[in-house]
Write a protein that holds these residues in place. Structure first.
Motif, PDB file in Angstrom:
ATOM      1  N   ARG A 268       0.731  -1.321  -0.136  1.00 22.53           N
ATOM      2  CA  ARG A 268       0.122  -0.062   0.057  1.00 22.53           C
ATOM      3  C   ARG A 268       0.837   1.255   0.153  1.00 22.53           C
ATOM      4  N   HIS A 269       1.872   1.296   0.796  1.00 19.91           N
ATOM      5  CA  HIS A 269       2.788   2.395   0.796  1.00 19.91           C
ATOM      6  C   HIS A 269       3.431   2.647  -0.655  1.00 19.91           C
ATOM      7  N   LEU A 270       4.048   1.540  -1.377  1.00 20.45           N
ATOM      8  CA  LEU A 270       4.680   1.608  -2.636  1.00 20.45           C
ATOM      9  C   LEU A 270       3.622   2.137  -3.588  1.00 20.45           C
ATOM     10  N   LEU A 271       2.325   1.694  -3.611  1.00 18.06           N
ATOM     11  CA  LEU A 271       1.527   1.859  -4.507  1.00 18.06           C
ATOM     12  C   LEU A 271       1.212   3.475  -4.869  1.00 18.06           C
ATOM     13  N   GLU A 276      -1.042   7.447 -11.463  1.00 19.57           N
ATOM     14  CA  GLU A 276      -2.455   7.024 -11.173  1.00 19.57           C
ATOM     15  C   GLU A 276      -3.047   5.899 -12.181  1.00 19.57           C
ATOM     16  N   ARG A 277      -2.422   6.023 -13.662  1.00 20.85           N
ATOM     17  CA  ARG A 277      -2.602   4.984 -14.626  1.00 20.85           C
ATOM     18  C   ARG A 277      -2.017   3.614 -14.324  1.00 20.85           C
ATOM     19  N   GLU A 278      -0.543   3.801 -13.635  1.00 18.06           N
ATOM     20  CA  GLU A 278      -0.020   2.450 -13.402  1.00 18.06           C
ATOM     21  C   GLU A 278      -0.500   1.909 -12.349  1.00 18.06           C
ATOM     22  N   GLN A 279      -1.000   2.636 -11.260  1.00 23.42           N
ATOM     23  CA  GLN A 279      -1.891   1.920 -10.143  1.00 23.42           C
ATOM     24  C   GLN A 279      -2.929   1.250 -10.966  1.00 23.42           C
ATOM     25  N   ARG A 280      -3.728   1.892 -11.742  1.00 24.48           N
ATOM     26  CA  ARG A 280      -5.125   1.230 -12.235  1.00 24.48           C
ATOM     27  C   ARG A 280      -4.571  -0.058 -12.966  1.00 24.48           C
ATOM     28  N   MET A 304       1.510  -4.117 -25.930  1.00 20.93           N
ATOM     29  CA  MET A 304       2.930  -3.987 -25.744  1.00 20.93           C
ATOM     30  C   MET A 304       3.087  -2.693 -24.764  1.00 20.93           C
ATOM     31  N   HIS A 305       2.396  -1.740 -24.991  1.00 20.94           N
ATOM     32  CA  HIS A 305       2.535  -0.521 -24.082  1.00 20.94           C
ATOM     33  C   HIS A 305       2.275  -0.857 -22.712  1.00 20.94           C
ATOM     34  N   VAL A 306       1.045  -1.858 -22.401  1.00 20.06           N
ATOM     35  CA  VAL A 306       0.576  -2.104 -21.154  1.00 20.06           C
ATOM     36  C   VAL A 306       1.872  -3.058 -20.369  1.00 20.06           C
ATOM     37  N   SER A 307       2.507  -3.900 -21.301  1.00 17.76           N
ATOM     38  CA  SER A 307       3.688  -4.792 -20.717  1.00 17.76           C
ATOM     39  C   SER A 307       4.801  -3.774 -20.255  1.00 17.76           C
ATOM     40  N   ARG A 308       5.143  -2.568 -21.298  1.00 17.46           N
ATOM     41  CA  ARG A 308       6.243  -1.819 -20.835  1.00 17.46           C
ATOM     42  C   ARG A 308       5.790  -1.025 -19.421  1.00 17.46           C
ATOM     43  N   LEU A 309       4.630  -0.713 -19.302  1.00 13.41           N
ATOM     44  CA  LEU A 309       4.233   0.091 -18.128  1.00 13.41           C
ATOM     45  C   LEU A 309       4.268  -0.973 -16.770  1.00 13.41           C
ATOM     46  N   LEU A 310       3.903  -2.271 -16.990  1.00  9.66           N
ATOM     47  CA  LEU A 310       4.260  -3.290 -15.810  1.00  9.66           C
ATOM     48  C   LEU A 310       5.442  -3.325 -15.529  1.00  9.66           C
ATOM     49  N   SER A 311       6.407  -3.452 -16.608  1.00  9.56           N
ATOM     50  CA  SER A 311       7.761  -3.783 -16.170  1.00  9.56           C
ATOM     51  C   SER A 311       8.283  -2.373 -15.663  1.00  9.56           C
ATOM     52  N   ARG A 312       7.842  -1.152 -15.777  1.00  8.97           N
ATOM     53  CA  ARG A 312       8.396   0.011 -15.442  1.00  8.97           C
ATOM     54  C   ARG A 312       7.864   0.069 -13.999  1.00  8.97           C
ATOM     55  N   SER A 313       6.662  -0.332 -13.614  1.00  5.45           N
ATOM     56  CA  SER A 313       6.324  -0.257 -12.339  1.00  5.45           C
ATOM     57  C   SER A 313       6.813  -1.090 -11.273  1.00  5.45           C
ATOM     58  N   PHE A 314       7.005  -2.250 -11.770  1.00  4.49           N
ATOM     59  CA  PHE A 314       7.921  -3.256 -10.935  1.00  4.49           C
ATOM     60  C   PHE A 314       9.166  -2.754 -10.770  1.00  4.49           C
ATOM     61  N   ALA A 315       9.910  -2.066 -11.552  1.00  2.00           N
ATOM     62  CA  ALA A 315      11.229  -1.605 -11.199  1.00  2.00           C
ATOM     63  C   ALA A 315      11.123  -0.571 -10.323  1.00  2.00           C
ATOM     64  N   ARG A 316      10.303   0.440 -10.417  1.00  4.48           N
ATOM     65  CA  ARG A 316      10.018   1.617  -9.228  1.00  4.48           C
ATOM     66  C   ARG A 316       9.542   0.870  -7.995  1.00  4.48           C
ATOM     67  N   LEU A 317       8.759   0.031  -7.926  1.00  3.76           N
ATOM     68  CA  LEU A 317       8.520  -0.528  -6.636  1.00  3.76           C
ATOM     69  C   LEU A 317       9.789  -1.347  -6.049  1.00  3.76           C
ATOM     70  N   ARG A 318      10.468  -2.091  -6.713  1.00  2.00           N
ATOM     71  CA  ARG A 318      11.568  -2.572  -6.268  1.00  2.00           C
ATOM     72  C   ARG A 318      12.786  -1.710  -5.593  1.00  2.00           C
ATOM     73  N   ALA A 320      11.929   1.025  -4.600  1.00  2.00           N
ATOM     74  CA  ALA A 320      11.607   1.993  -3.197  1.00  2.00           C
ATOM     75  C   ALA A 320      11.238   0.843  -2.130  1.00  2.00           C
ATOM     76  N   ASN A 321      11.293  -0.341  -2.466  1.00  2.14           N
ATOM     77  CA  ASN A 321      11.218  -1.656  -1.315  1.00  2.14           C
ATOM     78  C   ASN A 321      12.097  -1.269  -0.286  1.00  2.14           C
ATOM     79  N   ARG A 322      11.580  -1.197   1.002  1.00  6.08           N
ATOM     80  CA  ARG A 322      12.546  -1.011   2.205  1.00  6.08           C
ATOM     81  C   ARG A 322      13.001  -2.300   2.496  1.00  6.08           C
TER      82      ARG A 322
END
Length: 325
Positions: A268-271, A276-280, A304-318, A320-322
């Motif tokens: 919840r803290h990372l999301l 907003e679009r990547e959260q959705r 393809m754009h959805v796949s790139r957005l998912l990969s970028r979201s995962f990179a950001r989450l990792r 920022a993971n404490r």
């Protein structure tokens, strides 16, 4: 043949030239033997077991009949023990006669064991077991006793009997083994607690007991805890009086979902840090279980754009993971 009449025959053979007083009373040989051993008080004022019907010397003023009778029986047992030991030391160990006299000594001194065992009635241990252990100490005392030292046998045997019983309680009765020093200190704490209760008219505090014995309060608490180790309470036993279930039913357990609480809080803290679009997109993919094709149709973008957005979201989450950091 009873234990009371065992020593009479050999004693009469050893002293054929008894005095007139010895011929009048069977107690004279035992009394004479007691004087030779330096124990002139044994049997001096009491009749031996061979003449139970003989008149007894009156007790002191104020003594009741029961007390005088107990004193008479104690004197009889001491006199019989003295006579038996004089015969016992002359016999060959292992011979039938030696075994017979040894058994008579044990039987004659069993009241001593019962007296010592009565001091441990508050321990909630079957008295038959305590008496059996005390009898072992009595047998050891009989085998080690030397009549020539001028000490009465009860005086010699009592520490051995009590020590055997205490060793039994220390090593066999406690559910949890307690160090010997802590056990001995517990006895002192118990005695100090009783003295302070009488002095103040209430249960003493830990500080008062510690001050009385000049020890730390932590040691007093450890001793009190050690005193409860004689019997362990079953975890499955129901609590008496309060109607509550057993301790086992009230013990906590490890919740398998406990680790998920921390993980959900972290997600919840990372999301909230994502656009907003990547959260959705993450919600549609992992909470609504939609495929990338369905998400692309829902948002009006390519797969393809959805796949790139998912990969970028995962990179950001990792990043920022404490926990991983």
């Amino acid at each position: 043949m009873s234990a009371r009449t065992v020593p009479e025959a050999p004693l009469q053979r050893e002293q054929p030239a008894a005095s007139a007083s010895a011929r009048r009373s069977p107690a004279a040989p035992g009394e004479a033997a007691g004087r030779r051993d330096g124990e002139g008080d044994v049997g001096a004022g009491a009749e031996p077991p061979a003449a139970p019907g003989a008149p007894q010397a009156p007790g002191r003023s104020g003594d009741g009949p029961a007390r005088g009778e107990r004193r008479s029986r104690g004197a009889d047992a001491r006199a019989l023990t003295q006579v038996l030991f004089q015969e016992f030391v002359k016999l060959e160990p292992g011979s039938p006669e030696h075994t017979r006299v040894r058994s008579a000594l044990i039987e004659a001194n069993l009241p001593l064991v019962r007296y010592a065992a009565a001091r441990f009635r508050s321990r909630n241990e079957p008295m038959e077991d305590v008496i059996q252990v005390g009898t072992i100490g009595l047998i050891n005392a009989i085998d080690r006793f030397d009549p020539d030292r001028g000490v009465q046998f009860p005086t010699f045997a009592m520490p051995t009997v009590v020590g055997e019983i205490k060793r039994y309680f220390r090593d066999n009765v406690r559910t949890v083994h307690v160090p010997r020093r802590l056990h001995e200190l517990w006895v002192q704490v118990n005695g100090a607690s009783e003295d302070l209760t009488v002095l103040h008219g209430r249960t003493p505090t830990t500080a008062e007991i510690a001050d009385r014995l000049r020890i730390a309060e932590d040691e007093v608490l450890a001793c009190i805890e050690a005193g409860r180790s004689y019997h362990a309470t079953s975890l499955e036993a129901a609590q008496e009086g309060d109607g509550l279930p057993g301790l086992l039913d009230r013990l906590g357990y490890e919740d398998p979902a406990l680790a998920g609480v921390e993980h959900r809080d972290l997600v919840r803290h990372l999301l909230v840090q994502l656009p907003e679009r990547e959260q959705r997109i993450l919600l549609l993919r992992y909470y609504s279980n939609l495929t990338q094709s369905q998400i692309s149709a829902e948002l009006g973008v390519s797969q393809m754009h959805v796949s790139r957005l998912l990969s970028r979201s995962f990179a950001r989450l990792r990043s920022a993971n404490r926990i991983d950091a």
